[in-house]
Scaffold this motif. Sequence first.
Motif, PDB file in Angstrom:
ATOM      1  N   SER A   1       0.848  -1.267   0.029  1.00 19.62           N
ATOM      2  CA  SER A   1       0.139   0.010  -0.049  1.00 19.62           C
ATOM      3  C   SER A   1       0.722   1.179  -0.036  1.00 19.62           C
ATOM      4  N   ILE A   2       0.253   2.278  -0.581  1.00 19.66           N
ATOM      5  CA  ILE A   2       1.038   3.679  -0.587  1.00 19.66           C
ATOM      6  C   ILE A   2       0.682   4.435   0.443  1.00 19.66           C
ATOM      7  N   GLY A   3       0.153   3.986   1.574  1.00 21.82           N
ATOM      8  CA  GLY A   3      -0.407   4.882   2.684  1.00 21.82           C
ATOM      9  C   GLY A   3      -1.753   4.394   3.096  1.00 21.82           C
ATOM     10  N   ARG A   4      -2.289   5.355   3.954  1.00 23.50           N
ATOM     11  CA  ARG A   4      -3.774   4.979   4.459  1.00 23.50           C
ATOM     12  C   ARG A   4      -4.597   6.167   4.595  1.00 23.50           C
ATOM     13  N   ILE A   5      -5.787   6.123   4.066  1.00 20.39           N
ATOM     14  CA  ILE A   5      -6.726   7.328   4.349  1.00 20.39           C
ATOM     15  C   ILE A   5      -7.765   6.794   5.431  1.00 20.39           C
ATOM     16  N   ALA A   6      -7.879   7.508   6.504  1.00 16.09           N
ATOM     17  CA  ALA A   6      -8.612   7.157   7.549  1.00 16.09           C
ATOM     18  C   ALA A   6      -8.195   5.655   8.035  1.00 16.09           C
ATOM     19  N   ASN A   7      -8.769   4.591   8.018  1.00 18.60           N
ATOM     20  CA  ASN A   7      -8.617   3.251   8.424  1.00 18.60           C
ATOM     21  C   ASN A   7      -8.372   2.391   7.180  1.00 18.60           C
ATOM     22  N   THR A   8      -8.198   3.026   5.864  1.00 12.65           N
ATOM     23  CA  THR A   8      -8.105   2.238   4.669  1.00 12.65           C
ATOM     24  C   THR A   8      -6.919   2.151   4.055  1.00 12.65           C
ATOM     25  N   ASN A   9      -6.188   1.089   3.805  1.00 17.11           N
ATOM     26  CA  ASN A   9      -5.073   0.983   3.188  1.00 17.11           C
ATOM     27  C   ASN A   9      -5.260   1.157   1.812  1.00 17.11           C
ATOM     28  N   ILE A  10      -4.569   2.202   0.932  1.00 22.55           N
ATOM     29  CA  ILE A  10      -4.535   2.338  -0.456  1.00 22.55           C
ATOM     30  C   ILE A  10      -3.538   1.261  -1.219  1.00 22.55           C
ATOM     31  N   THR A  11      -4.403   0.392  -1.654  1.00 21.52           N
ATOM     32  CA  THR A  11      -3.472  -0.744  -2.439  1.00 21.52           C
ATOM     33  C   THR A  11      -3.410  -0.520  -3.985  1.00 21.52           C
ATOM     34  N   LEU A  12      -2.624  -0.025  -4.764  1.00 26.74           N
ATOM     35  CA  LEU A  12      -2.640   0.277  -6.164  1.00 26.74           C
ATOM     36  C   LEU A  12      -2.808  -0.960  -7.021  1.00 26.74           C
ATOM     37  N   GLY A  13      -2.372  -1.957  -6.543  1.00 25.16           N
ATOM     38  CA  GLY A  13      -2.206  -3.234  -7.141  1.00 25.16           C
ATOM     39  C   GLY A  13      -3.665  -4.092  -7.046  1.00 25.16           C
ATOM     40  N   LEU A  14      -4.379  -3.627  -6.181  1.00 24.49           N
ATOM     41  CA  LEU A  14      -5.847  -4.519  -6.203  1.00 24.49           C
ATOM     42  C   LEU A  14      -6.629  -4.557  -7.482  1.00 24.49           C
ATOM     43  N   PRO A  15      -6.552  -3.507  -8.280  1.00 28.79           N
ATOM     44  CA  PRO A  15      -7.527  -3.778  -9.508  1.00 28.79           C
ATOM     45  C   PRO A  15      -7.062  -4.800 -10.280  1.00 28.79           C
ATOM     46  N   LEU A  16      -5.716  -4.811 -10.497  1.00 25.90           N
ATOM     47  CA  LEU A  16      -5.284  -6.030 -11.394  1.00 25.90           C
ATOM     48  C   LEU A  16      -5.064  -6.985 -10.809  1.00 25.90           C
ATOM     49  N   ALA A  17      -5.072  -7.119  -9.379  1.00 23.97           N
ATOM     50  CA  ALA A  17      -5.113  -8.455  -8.822  1.00 23.97           C
ATOM     51  C   ALA A  17      -6.429  -9.241  -8.707  1.00 23.97           C
TER      52      ALA A  17
END
Length: 371
Positions: free
Chosen positions: A58-74
């Motif tokens: 993940s590139i960081g967190r907004i509130a309680n949510t990790n931002i995982t840029l690889g999720l759409p492709l996965a």
Amino acid sequence: MKILHTPVRLYATGGVENYVLNLTRSLADLGHEVKVICSESARDMDCDARISVRTLGSIGRIANTNITLGLPLALSRENFDVMHTHLPTPWSADWSLLACLAKKKPLILTYHNDIVGEGMAGHLARLYNASALNLLLKRSARILVARPRHVSDRLEPFMDKVEFVPVGVDTQFFYPLQQQYEGDIFFLSVLDAFHSYKGLDVLLQSLKAVKEQIPDVKLVVGGGGELLDHYRQSARDLGLERNVRFEGRISQERLLQIYNGCKLFVLPSLSAQQEGFGIVPLEAMACGRPVVVTDIVGVAEDVAKSGAGIVVRPEDHDSLARAMVSIIADERSAARMGRAGRDLVMEKYSWKTVALQVEKIYREVIENAQD
């Protein structure tokens, strides 16, 4: 069935993480092929070897949510019959919806609690609630909620597909045993700003009143986080430094010891919008411990009906103090409450019972999707 879960995290301490760990294991017990895709975590936890887990950076967190840029492709590369995602973490939930729409597969959403926040996080939450959330709710095949008494107002237009499925507890791991004294009262939570709604500040204020009647009362606080020092200072300011022991993060084995070594467990949650269910009272009851909870906790109604503990109003310091004193002072009544709690958990809240309900829902939505 091939089942894919997409929580924001798995290897962390928290209610949603606990929910996914136990539900996926119980679904594997029923013979299903289960996979989890989530963000990576610095703290590993044990997971059932039968569950395939893929973690993403993940590139960081907004509130309680990790931002995982690889999720759409996965997600685009996965083959599944049904996907199960979770709120209040929109990034993982929204990409899960888009993947299901693209693959024409059903999405199950567990709506643990509302998305709220303060400051910038609050602005983002309101923007999301007014836009993308409605699409997610509209296109989910089923919406699972754990608290029939506190269904979010945001779900009212979608009640035709809301299912009430309780949270479960591992009744084989959590069970009554003889244990040396650890303390009188046990509280367990992540000690950070996001989880301040669990009510530890209220508990400390109420403990000051309990101390007037029971001078040597002992509260054990489990959990770590950014506010640990804040709560330690609060205890000192209230003159409770000798009455409160902060355990920090607790292993599962140690957790079993503390549940059984304390006289009661307390969860004085403050916010119906943020409290998803409250798994920890179930664990305490599985260990035969009386519980004191506020009426917004998911198990509160059953606690009151079964006599497994005492239910109080949120932020009612006096009632909370009286409830704790009454249990500590009456061992016979406490033992009766503990037995009632264990019976309740065995009857209604085992993970096997919960998994069978979820399995039935999966089968229904898969069949509907194929029609």
